[in-house]
Design a protein around this motif. Structure first.
Motif, PDB file in Angstrom:
ATOM      1  N   VAL A  86      -7.477  -0.344   2.608  1.00  0.00           N
ATOM      2  CA  VAL A  86      -6.248  -1.599   2.126  1.00  0.00           C
ATOM      3  C   VAL A  86      -7.930  -2.375   2.540  1.00  0.00           C
ATOM      4  O   VAL A  86      -8.234  -2.313   3.223  1.00  0.00           O
TER       5      VAL A  86
ATOM      6  N   PHE B  40       0.145  -5.130   2.745  1.00  0.00           N
ATOM      7  CA  PHE B  40       1.153  -3.432   3.188  1.00  0.00           C
ATOM      8  C   PHE B  40       2.136  -2.901   2.588  1.00  0.00           C
ATOM      9  O   PHE B  40       2.363  -1.361   2.680  1.00  0.00           O
TER      10      PHE B  40
ATOM     11  N   VAL C  24      -4.971   4.364   4.084  1.00  0.00           N
ATOM     12  CA  VAL C  24      -3.418   4.551   4.553  1.00  0.00           C
ATOM     13  C   VAL C  24      -3.282   6.055   4.571  1.00  0.00           C
ATOM     14  O   VAL C  24      -3.773   6.764   3.870  1.00  0.00           O
TER      15      VAL C  24
ATOM     16  N   LEU D 259      -3.855   4.282   9.702  1.00  0.00           N
ATOM     17  CA  LEU D 259      -5.338   3.942   9.164  1.00  0.00           C
ATOM     18  C   LEU D 259      -5.981   4.986   9.973  1.00  0.00           C
ATOM     19  O   LEU D 259      -6.242   5.252  10.832  1.00  0.00           O
TER      20      LEU D 259
ATOM     21  N   PHE E 214       1.900   2.141   9.632  1.00  0.00           N
ATOM     22  CA  PHE E 214       1.006   2.106   8.823  1.00  0.00           C
ATOM     23  C   PHE E 214      -0.003   2.378  10.083  1.00  0.00           C
ATOM     24  O   PHE E 214      -0.267   2.376  10.525  1.00  0.00           O
TER      25      PHE E 214
ATOM     26  N   TYR F 266       0.738  -1.089  -0.493  1.00  0.00           N
ATOM     27  CA  TYR F 266      -0.115  -0.424  -0.624  1.00  0.00           C
ATOM     28  C   TYR F 266       1.327   1.245   0.541  1.00  0.00           C
ATOM     29  O   TYR F 266       1.598   1.558   0.527  1.00  0.00           O
TER      30      TYR F 266
ATOM     31  N   ILE G 184       2.972   6.161   6.753  1.00  0.00           N
ATOM     32  CA  ILE G 184       3.947   4.455   6.851  1.00  0.00           C
ATOM     33  C   ILE G 184       5.467   5.514   6.805  1.00  0.00           C
ATOM     34  O   ILE G 184       5.850   6.562   6.179  1.00  0.00           O
TER      35      ILE G 184
END
Length: 203
Positions: free
Chosen positions: A31, A132, A152, A143, A141, A25, A155
């Motif tokens: 996701v 991921f 997302v 969310l 990550f 991602y 990161i």
């Protein structure tokens, strides 16, 4: 001869593509749901967090020195943000066949010894970590839940000093969630995850 070389190069490109792990991602992606076994023996899914506003998904493990340095900070993040709708979901993606200290039984011991109050899930196949795009432990990550699902928003690393929490002057995860709670997008959306490489299960 030229035609044969073209065919060989094409075949090599296909092999290289097939061998390459999925990119995973990116910020802005939604996701897919996942279900993994928690240290209490029960399955946990992302979709089971019906009242959550988002989640802090952290790929971590028992054995990596960097993960150990961040454990107390991960515990603190859950205490700080769970009640505000952003619980920690910790996932161990290491293959216990390669890393015995990351077996399910050792995960249970670690969670008990450290007093984890968040799920610590086993991803022994590495399928969720690959989806991921996680590559290190720890790898975070963040969310944010929207009508379409979990999106997302960040990161990377937890902060900018793995050795000393008190010396970290950029607390990426705390800052990103605070900005999301204020209705804003995180100022920093990606940072470099510092940690050990994931010990992937061999096919």
């Amino acid at each position: 001869m030229k035609h044969l070389l073209t065919l060989l190069m094409g075949a090599l490109m296909l092999i290289g593509t097939a061998a390459s792990p999925p990119a995973g991602y990116e910020v802005g992606d939604y996701v897919s749901d996942f279900t993994l076994r928690n240290v209490d023996g029960k399955d946990v899914s992302l979709s089971s967090y019906a009242k959550a506003k988002g989640a802090i998904v952290i790929f971590t493990c028992n054995t990596c020195p960097y993960s150990k340095l961040y454990e107390d900070r991960i515990i603190a993040l859950h205490k700080q943000f769970e009640a505000k709708g952003y619980p920690v979901i910790a996932i161990n993606p290491n293959d216990p066949g390669q890393q015995a200290g990351d077996s399910f039984e050792e995960m249970q011991k670690r969670a008990k010894d450290k007093g984890f109050t968040f799920p610590y899930l086993q991803d022994a196949s590495g399928s969720v970590a690959r989806a991921f795009g996680a590559s290190r432990t720890p790898h975070v990550f963040i969310l944010n839940k929207e009508a379409k699902g979990y999106k997302v928003e960040y990161i990377g690393a937890i902060d900018n000093n793995h050795k000393d929490a008190a010396a970290a002057d950029q607390k990426y995860v705390e800052e990103a969630i605070s900005q999301l709670m204020s209705g804003k997008k995180p100022k920093a959306t990606t940072t470099k995850a510092i940690g050990c490489t994931i010990k992937w299960k061999e096919a």
